[in-house]
Design an enzyme around this catalytic site. Sequence first.
Site, mmCIF file in Angstrom:
data_model
loop_
_atom_site.group_PDB
_atom_site.id
_atom_site.type_symbol
_atom_site.label_atom_id
_atom_site.label_comp_id
_atom_site.label_asym_id
_atom_site.label_seq_id
_atom_site.Cartn_x
_atom_site.Cartn_y
_atom_site.Cartn_z
ATOM 1 N N ALA A 1 5.598 42.264 72.535
ATOM 2 C CA ALA A 1 6.190 42.003 73.837
ATOM 3 C C ALA A 1 7.578 42.587 73.810
ATOM 4 C CB ALA A 1 6.246 40.510 74.123
ATOM 5 N N LYS A 2 8.010 42.987 75.006
ATOM 6 C CA LYS A 2 9.326 43.596 75.093
ATOM 7 C C LYS A 2 10.395 42.658 74.536
ATOM 8 C CE LYS A 2 10.462 44.201 79.166
ATOM 9 N NZ LYS A 2 11.375 44.013 80.238
ATOM 10 N N ARG A 3 10.242 41.366 74.885
ATOM 11 C CA ARG A 3 11.302 40.428 74.496
ATOM 12 C C ARG A 3 11.337 40.182 72.986
ATOM 13 N NH1 ARG A 3 7.368 37.699 76.856
ATOM 14 N NH2 ARG A 3 6.361 36.029 75.674
#
Length: 287
Positions: A248-250
């Site tokens: 995930a990007k985060r």
Amino acid sequence: MTARHVTHGQEGLVTRFAPSPTGRLHLGHAYAALQAHDRAAAAGGHFLLRIEDIDGTRSRPEHVAGIIEDLRWLGLDWDGEILFQSARLTAYQAALDTLQAQGLLYRCYCTRAEIAHLSAPHGPGAVYPGTCRHAAPRDDLPHAWRIDMARAAALAGPLDWHDELAGVQRADPLAAGDVVLARKDAPASYHLAVVVDDAFQRVTHIVRGRDLFEATHVHRLLQQLLGLPTPIYRHHPLLRGADGARLAKRTGAPSLASLRAAGMDGRVLADDLRAGRLPIGFTLPNA
Ligand code: GLU
């Protein structure tokens, strides 16, 4: 050639990749796009691109351009025009009206904070407890529309759907609870828009990540209530980082843009992903 051939292939097969333009694509997206693209290509079918941009607060036009650039870098092309969900609002409203006419929707006035508080005693991922189900309608307050899931499931009766990897599934929409179908700040939720658009685009095979497996129980129910066809599904395993967590990007998954900037060749990356050769530090568990 005069004789018409009767073919028994799957050339009518249609898949799609449906990213939300809330950031740049990462390796997990690349894997998902390749899976959907190749499923169609293997059958001589069609691969479509849909931009899921109904979340006006998080969607950005520059990310749409980035998605197109990233897919082209991977060597992927799609058939026909790109469908933008932001252009489909009247279709979502019509679907809501159909459900409304069946007496299956209710207004929910709860704020995010209230929902977090209401669900907290039941643990993370707890379903909405139905607080507003019998609330008196108020026109002066912003509201979402939720589906009365018990009622909807009873009306639809038992439903099945088929996953190419996991086999036949009995739909269990009750596990999701009274999900939101139209949000306070957006005219449709993901669940409603995805079902309406997959039917509109005549998608026959929905190839997407395992993280959306449970959502399909809700989608199957909505298809039934809206009189839409049920596609075949293929929920593929999710690419994971060295820590086992899904990308995930985060959590710092590298964007395709950063890999390109570092000199990586997108087509080589695509072929590596196809062959299960993952960049160091990534895994693809079967579960
Ligand atoms: N827009 C969704 C996402 O980016 C995917 C929708 C779908 O494949 O059904 O996670």
